[in-house]
Scaffold this active site. Structure first.
Site, PDB file in Angstrom:
ATOM      1  N   LYS A  80     -22.536   4.498   2.503  1.00  0.00           N
ATOM      2  CA  LYS A  80     -21.106   4.752   2.420  1.00  0.00           C
ATOM      3  C   LYS A  80     -20.431   3.381   1.833  1.00  0.00           C
ATOM      4  O   LYS A  80     -21.195   2.160   1.988  1.00  0.00           O
ATOM      5  CB  LYS A  80     -20.477   4.799   3.881  1.00  0.00           C
ATOM      6  CG  LYS A  80     -19.223   4.785   4.102  1.00  0.00           C
ATOM      7  CD  LYS A  80     -18.583   4.971   5.435  1.00  0.00           C
ATOM      8  CE  LYS A  80     -17.382   5.135   5.661  1.00  0.00           C
ATOM      9  NZ  LYS A  80     -16.827   5.228   7.044  1.00  0.00           N
ATOM     10  N   SER A 155     -14.318   9.171   8.669  1.00  0.00           N
ATOM     11  CA  SER A 155     -13.938   8.595   7.238  1.00  0.00           C
ATOM     12  C   SER A 155     -15.295   8.786   6.289  1.00  0.00           C
ATOM     13  O   SER A 155     -15.122   8.469   5.113  1.00  0.00           O
ATOM     14  CB  SER A 155     -13.480   7.093   7.327  1.00  0.00           C
ATOM     15  OG  SER A 155     -14.475   6.361   7.934  1.00  0.00           O
ATOM     16  N   SER A 179     -16.324   8.473  12.830  1.00  0.00           N
ATOM     17  CA  SER A 179     -16.368   8.593  11.555  1.00  0.00           C
ATOM     18  C   SER A 179     -17.725   9.056  11.034  1.00  0.00           C
ATOM     19  O   SER A 179     -17.836   9.416   9.637  1.00  0.00           O
ATOM     20  CB  SER A 179     -16.144   7.390  10.840  1.00  0.00           C
ATOM     21  OG  SER A 179     -14.491   7.273  10.270  1.00  0.00           O
TER      22      SER A 179
HETATM   23  N1  GLN Z   1     -10.388   8.765  12.260  1.00  0.00           N
HETATM   24  C1  GLN Z   1     -10.502   7.741  13.224  1.00  0.00           C
HETATM   25  C2  GLN Z   1      -9.311   6.628  12.470  1.00  0.00           C
HETATM   26  O1  GLN Z   1      -8.852   7.128  11.387  1.00  0.00           O
HETATM   27  C3  GLN Z   1     -11.726   6.941  13.087  1.00  0.00           C
HETATM   28  C4  GLN Z   1     -12.116   6.185  11.906  1.00  0.00           C
HETATM   29  C5  GLN Z   1     -13.656   5.725  11.855  1.00  0.00           C
HETATM   30  O2  GLN Z   1     -14.219   5.865  12.845  1.00  0.00           O
HETATM   31  N2  GLN Z   1     -13.800   4.748  10.970  1.00  0.00           N
HETATM   32  O3  GLN Z   1      -9.309   5.509  12.588  1.00  0.00           O
END
Ligand code: GLN
Length: 482
Positions: A80, A155, A179
């Site tokens: 990532k 994400s 994420s």
């Molecule tokens: N979707 C969650 C957010 O927008 C989690 C994001 C993540 O785990 N990096 O914060």
């Protein structure tokens, strides 16, 4: 070559040993397939061919010399783009870091390469890992391999789609509030958020430091066990990396789960859960019951405060972590500003997209004097209550089983205009993040339209082995197919 899109760590090892292919041939194939399809898939933001071929050649040389090869030898791996890879771009899918080249390797990156993995590229994601659909990438969206008009989740959407779409058998993502688990569930991959501190965060670009984790994606539970075993453990470069010894997760993997008590929290199976998802997850629980597990209904009463608490804590931490992108030391600098103040303002305005900007503003507000007690401190208190819910539950159960997300992958553009709707994607994953425990998403079938559904297995701090064993038993019994 064996069907590249189906490879696992074991099949690669067998293929290398039997000389059906070399690590170099495999790396070339991984790069060829991913590059050819990247316009359509959106999975990678950049490729790392020189690094990949050099790593593959090291493995081929070890094989030729009859030397011991590492547990991930020759395995193509995607990283990532919020994880630092020395000498390669690390953009966080942000305009602010579009040209940023990482000056050092993340500990997890160094460790996967030491285990023989071949890093082929950096994957697309939501900007600075903020989002649930990958649509906050400043560059282009990722498409769900199961349905190209739908999001892969986020994400870590690129890392999930890399594995599920056949570009790399394993990948690394990051999970702050879901994420890894949520995109794994949307794409039909295995994805793990390890216990907080199990994997060093050194070299993971910080979003919300008290919640950030690096973790694996794979096609099989065993491959995630291998990858987790390679990256876990203490690290002098991250004082929050736990010193607890790392079990041989893959070596001790067992499908014997008879007698394990699994908690079914009623708060996770109620309003808002789509029927098709609930049906498959309940069927998954039944399958585990058939393997000798004992389901027990439990309650995690503070669940409904989790989203509010998470979005106060993560925005507060993000506002502080992202203060460093001022156009001076890091990030793109705006040209032609008159004063220093204007330069800061313009650099940040030009560098950050709307969701990142929203979070910085929110986080600055909740930390400001006069509001700190009402919001930030309160959210920390709620976080402690959520952690206590889990601690009490784990006094009687070995694991907790829930859906990963209330709904399957949604259409591109469907939720972009409503941030609150988007935040609800993580309603079942955020609680485990706040409590710092371990969580995994395993595939448990599809909706009638063929969209993957994930089942979440949560275990107490450092109980990853139990979580992996449950996932492995479920997979061996055919649970992934639903
Ligand atoms: N979707 C969650 C957010 O927008 C989690 C994001 C993540 O785990 N990096 O914060």
């Amino acid at each position: 070559m064996d069907d590249f899109k189906q490879l696992t760590v074991d099949s690669i090892r067998a293929g290398l040993r039997a000389k059906r292919f070399s690590a170099r041939e495999l790396a070339r194939e991984a790069l060829r397939v991913a590059e050819a399809e990247n316009r359509a898939s959106g999975v990678y933001l950049s490729f790392t061919p020189e690094r990949a071929l050099a790593a593959a050649d090291r493995v081929d040389a070890e094989l030729a010399a009859g030397a011991e090869i590492g547990p991930l030898a020759g395995v193509p791996l995607a990283v990532k783009d919020v994880i630092m890879t020395r000498g390669e771009k690390t953009t966080c899918a942000s305009r602010a870091l579009e040209q940023f080249v990482a000056p050092y390797d993340a500990t997890a990156v160094e460790r996967v390469e030491r285990a023989g993995a071949v890093i082929v590229g950096k994957t697309n994601c939501d900007e600075f890992a903020m989002g649930s659909s990958n649509e906050n990438s400043a560059f282009f969206p990722v498409r769900n391999p199961a349905a190209p008009d739908r999001v892969p989740g986020g994400s870590s959407g690129g890392s999930a789609a890399a594995v599920a779409g056949g570009y790399a058998p394993i990948s690394l993502g990051s999970d702050t509030g879901g994420s890894i688990r949520q995109p794994a569930s949307f794409c039909g991959a295995v994805g793990i958020m390890p216990t907080y501190g199990r994997v060093s965060r050194y070299g993971l670009v910080a979003f919300a430091s008290s919640l950030d984790h690096i973790g694996p994606f794979s096609r099989t539970v065993k491959d995630s066990a291998l990858l987790l075993g390679s990256i876990a453990g203490p690290d002098p470069l991250d004082s929050t990396a736990a010193s607890a010894p790392v079990p041989d997760y893959a070596g001790e993997l067992s499908a014997q789960v008879r007698g394990l008590k699994i908690g079914i929290p009623k708060e996770y199976y109620g309003e808002g859960l789509e029927h098709a998802v609930g049906t498959k997850v309940r069927a998954g629980v039944d399958l585990l019951r058939g393997l000798g597990c004992e389901p027990v209904e439990i309650s995690l009463p503070h669940t409904r405060y989790a989203i509010a608490s998470y979005y106060l804590i993560c925005t507060a931490e993000a506002s502080s972590n992202l203060a460093r992108y001022d156009g001076v030391r890091y990030s793109r600098r705006s040209e032609g500003s008159g004063t220093l103040r204007e330069m800061y303002r313009n650099s940040r305005a030009e560098g950050f997209g709307p969701e990142v900007t929203r979070r910085i503003i929110l986080g600055t507000y909740v930390l400001s004097s006069g509001y700190y007690d009402a919001y930030y401190r309160k959210a920390q208190e709620v976080r402690a209550l959520i952690a206590r819910d889990f601690a009490e539950a784990f006094e009687t159960v070995d694991a907790i089983i829930t859906p990963v997300s209330p709904f399957p992958a949604f259409k591109l553009g469907e939720k972009t205009s409503d941030p609150l709707q988007m935040y609800l994607s993580d309603i079942y994953t955020i609680t485990g993040s706040l409590a710092g425990i371990a969580g995994m998403s395993v595939p448990c079938g599809t909706t009638p339209e063929g969209l993957p559904i994930g089942m979440q297995i949560l275990t107490n701090h450092f109980q990853e082995q139990t979580m992996l064993n449950l996932g492995h038993a479920f997979e061996q019994a055919g649970g992934f197919e639903g």
